[in-house]
Design a protein around this motif. Structure first.
Motif, PDB file in Angstrom:
ATOM      1  N   PHE A   1       0.835  -1.208   0.000  1.00 58.33           N
ATOM      2  CA  PHE A   1       0.000   0.000   0.000  1.00 58.33           C
ATOM      3  C   PHE A   1       0.870   1.258   0.000  1.00 58.33           C
ATOM      4  O   PHE A   1       0.639   2.194  -0.782  1.00 58.33           O
ATOM      5  CB  PHE A   1      -0.914  -0.021   1.226  1.00 58.33           C
ATOM      6  N   LEU A   2       1.869   1.282   0.861  1.00 53.27           N
ATOM      7  CA  LEU A   2       2.750   2.451   0.939  1.00 53.27           C
ATOM      8  C   LEU A   2       3.568   2.613  -0.339  1.00 53.27           C
ATOM      9  O   LEU A   2       3.812   3.738  -0.792  1.00 53.27           O
ATOM     10  CB  LEU A   2       3.675   2.314   2.149  1.00 53.27           C
ATOM     11  N   ARG A   3       3.989   1.496  -0.925  1.00 55.71           N
ATOM     12  CA  ARG A   3       4.746   1.560  -2.174  1.00 55.71           C
ATOM     13  C   ARG A   3       3.885   2.130  -3.301  1.00 55.71           C
ATOM     14  O   ARG A   3       4.349   2.973  -4.082  1.00 55.71           O
ATOM     15  CB  ARG A   3       5.241   0.155  -2.531  1.00 55.71           C
ATOM     16  N   GLN A   4       2.640   1.698  -3.387  1.00 52.27           N
ATOM     17  CA  GLN A   4       1.742   2.221  -4.420  1.00 52.27           C
ATOM     18  C   GLN A   4       1.442   3.699  -4.187  1.00 52.27           C
ATOM     19  O   GLN A   4       1.375   4.490  -5.139  1.00 52.27           O
ATOM     20  CB  GLN A   4       0.445   1.419  -4.430  1.00 52.27           C
ATOM     21  N   LEU A   5       1.277   4.064  -2.927  1.00 48.21           N
ATOM     22  CA  LEU A   5       1.022   5.466  -2.600  1.00 48.21           C
ATOM     23  C   LEU A   5       2.216   6.333  -3.003  1.00 48.21           C
ATOM     24  O   LEU A   5       2.049   7.445  -3.532  1.00 48.21           O
ATOM     25  CB  LEU A   5       0.743   5.601  -1.105  1.00 48.21           C
ATOM     26  N   SER A   6       3.413   5.815  -2.791  1.00 49.21           N
ATOM     27  CA  SER A   6       4.626   6.534  -3.191  1.00 49.21           C
ATOM     28  C   SER A   6       4.678   6.725  -4.708  1.00 49.21           C
ATOM     29  O   SER A   6       5.028   7.805  -5.202  1.00 49.21           O
ATOM     30  CB  SER A   6       5.864   5.771  -2.711  1.00 49.21           C
ATOM     31  N   SER A   7       4.305   5.685  -5.443  1.00 53.20           N
ATOM     32  CA  SER A   7       4.322   5.772  -6.910  1.00 53.20           C
ATOM     33  C   SER A   7       3.332   6.811  -7.415  1.00 53.20           C
ATOM     34  O   SER A   7       3.620   7.553  -8.373  1.00 53.20           O
ATOM     35  CB  SER A   7       3.999   4.404  -7.514  1.00 53.20           C
ATOM     36  N   MET A   8       2.175   6.888  -6.772  1.00 51.37           N
ATOM     37  CA  MET A   8       1.170   7.859  -7.198  1.00 51.37           C
ATOM     38  C   MET A   8       1.616   9.286  -6.903  1.00 51.37           C
ATOM     39  O   MET A   8       1.308  10.217  -7.657  1.00 51.37           O
ATOM     40  CB  MET A   8      -0.166   7.559  -6.512  1.00 51.37           C
TER      41      MET A   8
ATOM     42  N   SER B   1      -1.446  14.856  -5.408  1.00 51.65           N
ATOM     43  CA  SER B   1      -1.273  15.303  -4.026  1.00 51.65           C
ATOM     44  C   SER B   1      -1.495  14.121  -3.083  1.00 51.65           C
ATOM     45  O   SER B   1      -2.048  13.091  -3.476  1.00 51.65           O
ATOM     46  CB  SER B   1      -2.265  16.422  -3.695  1.00 51.65           C
ATOM     47  N   PHE B   2      -1.071  14.298  -1.849  1.00 44.05           N
ATOM     48  CA  PHE B   2      -1.190  13.211  -0.876  1.00 44.05           C
ATOM     49  C   PHE B   2      -2.652  12.824  -0.669  1.00 44.05           C
ATOM     50  O   PHE B   2      -2.996  11.636  -0.647  1.00 44.05           O
ATOM     51  CB  PHE B   2      -0.561  13.646   0.451  1.00 44.05           C
ATOM     52  N   GLU B   3      -3.527  13.814  -0.526  1.00 44.62           N
ATOM     53  CA  GLU B   3      -4.944  13.537  -0.298  1.00 44.62           C
ATOM     54  C   GLU B   3      -5.583  12.852  -1.503  1.00 44.62           C
ATOM     55  O   GLU B   3      -6.355  11.895  -1.354  1.00 44.62           O
ATOM     56  CB  GLU B   3      -5.694  14.830   0.027  1.00 44.62           C
ATOM     57  N   ASN B   4      -5.256  13.331  -2.719  1.00 42.81           N
ATOM     58  CA  ASN B   4      -5.827  12.718  -3.923  1.00 42.81           C
ATOM     59  C   ASN B   4      -5.318  11.290  -4.118  1.00 42.81           C
ATOM     60  O   ASN B   4      -6.071  10.409  -4.552  1.00 42.81           O
ATOM     61  CB  ASN B   4      -5.488  13.560  -5.155  1.00 42.81           C
ATOM     62  N   ALA B   5      -4.049  11.081  -3.796  1.00 41.63           N
ATOM     63  CA  ALA B   5      -3.498   9.730  -3.908  1.00 41.63           C
ATOM     64  C   ALA B   5      -4.194   8.787  -2.929  1.00 41.63           C
ATOM     65  O   ALA B   5      -4.522   7.643  -3.267  1.00 41.63           O
ATOM     66  CB  ALA B   5      -1.994   9.759  -3.642  1.00 41.63           C
ATOM     67  N   MET B   6      -4.429   9.265  -1.708  1.00 41.30           N
ATOM     68  CA  MET B   6      -5.151   8.462  -0.721  1.00 41.30           C
ATOM     69  C   MET B   6      -6.552   8.111  -1.221  1.00 41.30           C
ATOM     70  O   MET B   6      -7.005   6.965  -1.096  1.00 41.30           O
ATOM     71  CB  MET B   6      -5.260   9.225   0.606  1.00 41.30           C
ATOM     72  N   GLU B   7      -7.230   9.096  -1.784  1.00 36.88           N
ATOM     73  CA  GLU B   7      -8.599   8.871  -2.252  1.00 36.88           C
ATOM     74  C   GLU B   7      -8.633   7.873  -3.402  1.00 36.88           C
ATOM     75  O   GLU B   7      -9.488   6.977  -3.442  1.00 36.88           O
ATOM     76  CB  GLU B   7      -9.217  10.195  -2.680  1.00 36.88           C
ATOM     77  N   ASP B   8      -7.705   8.015  -4.349  1.00 35.47           N
ATOM     78  CA  ASP B   8      -7.660   7.072  -5.471  1.00 35.47           C
ATOM     79  C   ASP B   8      -7.345   5.658  -4.999  1.00 35.47           C
ATOM     80  O   ASP B   8      -7.933   4.679  -5.480  1.00 35.47           O
ATOM     81  CB  ASP B   8      -6.604   7.523  -6.492  1.00 35.47           C
ATOM     82  N   MET B   9      -6.428   5.542  -4.053  1.00 33.69           N
ATOM     83  CA  MET B   9      -6.075   4.226  -3.524  1.00 33.69           C
ATOM     84  C   MET B   9      -7.268   3.576  -2.827  1.00 33.69           C
ATOM     85  O   MET B   9      -7.510   2.374  -2.965  1.00 33.69           O
ATOM     86  CB  MET B   9      -4.915   4.367  -2.539  1.00 33.69           C
TER      87      MET B   9
ATOM     88  N   GLY C   1       7.968  19.069   5.165  1.00 33.82           N
ATOM     89  CA  GLY C   1       8.197  19.429   3.775  1.00 33.82           C
ATOM     90  C   GLY C   1       9.128  18.494   3.041  1.00 33.82           C
ATOM     91  O   GLY C   1       9.592  18.819   1.941  1.00 33.82           O
ATOM     92  N   SER C   2       9.414  17.342   3.612  1.00 32.69           N
ATOM     93  CA  SER C   2      10.292  16.373   2.950  1.00 32.69           C
ATOM     94  C   SER C   2       9.578  15.742   1.759  1.00 32.69           C
ATOM     95  O   SER C   2       8.356  15.876   1.589  1.00 32.69           O
ATOM     96  CB  SER C   2      10.707  15.283   3.940  1.00 32.69           C
ATOM     97  N   SER C   3      10.348  15.039   0.948  1.00 35.59           N
ATOM     98  CA  SER C   3       9.773  14.325  -0.185  1.00 35.59           C
ATOM     99  C   SER C   3       8.969  13.130   0.339  1.00 35.59           C
ATOM    100  O   SER C   3       9.545  12.127   0.770  1.00 35.59           O
ATOM    101  CB  SER C   3      10.883  13.845  -1.123  1.00 35.59           C
ATOM    102  N   ILE C   4       7.649  13.247   0.309  1.00 35.52           N
ATOM    103  CA  ILE C   4       6.800  12.207   0.882  1.00 35.52           C
ATOM    104  C   ILE C   4       6.953  10.896   0.124  1.00 35.52           C
ATOM    105  O   ILE C   4       6.929   9.818   0.721  1.00 35.52           O
ATOM    106  CB  ILE C   4       5.324  12.654   0.882  1.00 35.52           C
ATOM    107  N   SER C   5       7.124  10.976  -1.186  1.00 37.61           N
ATOM    108  CA  SER C   5       7.264   9.745  -1.970  1.00 37.61           C
ATOM    109  C   SER C   5       8.508   8.974  -1.546  1.00 37.61           C
ATOM    110  O   SER C   5       8.483   7.739  -1.441  1.00 37.61           O
ATOM    111  CB  SER C   5       7.323  10.071  -3.462  1.00 37.61           C
TER     112      SER C   5
END
Length: 308
Positions: A102-109, A115-123, A178-182
């Motif tokens: 899950f975290l790996r896919q979220l990183s790819s998105m 954005s983090f919120e949009n990636a969460m919603e799509d996942m 502010g770090s690179s979340i991916s």
């Protein structure tokens, strides 16, 4: 119509039981994948116990069984508790198993520009399983106005996994700094995968002592103490009772409960490295061991005499 009485009693229970207690019970039931209303579960338990008591009373009268058998319907309570605990463990294992991917896919998105919120919603829209269910709940809470950080931390706590709670905290701190979340997600995904592998290996190595402790708590000790009760009853039937013989069954019951609680704490230390989680094993172990003890002490003498 035939379940109208359950609905009426549920409404009545909702009015007399404080909401905070029902809410806590509801959360507990939901964690075990029981989606029935907490008040309705309580009503069903009460009806089941009352109906079972009536049936047992009739059987007791016909077969001349001891009155103490009426305690058995109450074992449904620790049985339900045990079921929820088992479901919680399975749910936590499933979440921990799916979290690295899950975290790996979220990183790819995130790497493709979402954005983090949009990636969460799509996942959450396409994933299946308890982790994705919690993600959908978190998104709904955010849409309803809850602060992202609070919703994220609440989700981490609901997962019932210290490892995931720690990692989700790292992700949140990285997002705030502010770090690179991916990159953070990719790193913690690899770390979590390695951690889960070590956890599975550790679990496989401790299964033998845990099985030994369970057999000791649920079978061996109750059987031995139950036979003490049989001996005590045998001596009393021949008029050879003494203070020690009379006190032996009671002392055995007390020891049985203490032994079950101690075993639950030891199992918790072996499995989780802490004794607090042993409380969730204490009730099922105590109920199971007491049930075996009761059967042996009550019917053991009859079985032995009948065998001869």
């Amino acid at each position: 119509m035939k379940f109208r009485i359950i609905d009426d009693l549920t409404v009545f229970l909702d009015t007399i039981v404080p909401e905070k207690y029902l809410s806590k019970l509801q959360e507990f039931l939901l964690s075990g994948s029981i989606f029935t209303e907490a008040s309705k579960v309580l009503v069903i338990l009460v009806i089941f116990i009352l109906a079972s008591e009536i049936v047992l009373a009739l059987i007791l009268r016909i077969l001349n069984l001891p009155v103490s058998v009426l305690i058995f319907p109450f074992f449904i309570i620790p049985g339900l508790f045990t079921y929820v605990i088992v479901q919680q463990e399975r749910r936590a294992q499933e979440i921990e198993k799916s979290a690295p991917d899950f975290l790996r896919q979220l990183s790819s998105m995130l790497q493709v520009g979402l954005s983090f919120e949009n990636a969460m919603e799509d996942m959450s829209q396409y994933g299946e399983g308890p982790l994705y269910d919690e993600m959908r709940r978190t998104i709904i809470e955010i849409r309803m106005g809850r602060n992202f950080e609070d919703a994220w931390r609440a989700m981490a706590k609901r997962l019932k996994s210290k490892e995931l709670e720690r990692i989700f905290g790292i992700i949140l701190d990285g997002r705030k700094s502010g770090s690179s979340i991916s990159a953070v997600l990719s790193d913690v995904s690899d770390d979590l995968r390695d951690l889960m592998a070590l956890k599975r290996e550790r679990k496989s190595t401790v299964m033998m002592p845990i099985m030994f402790l369970l057999i000791s708590a649920v079978i061996a000790t109750p059987f031995a103490i139950g036979m003490v009760g049989v001996y005590s009853s045998f001596m009393q039937s021949y008029g050879m009772a003494s203070e020690i013989i009379l006190a032996a069954p009671i002392a055995g019951e007390i020891y049985l409960i203490i032994h079950s609680v101690l075993v639950s704490f030891i199992i918790s230390i072996i499995m989780y490295g802490e004794f607090k989680k042993g409380m969730k094993f204490a009730l099922p172990l105590a109920a199971s061991s007491f049930g075996i003890f009761y059967v042996i002490s009550t019917f053991g003498g009859t079985l032995i005499i009948g065998g001869f």
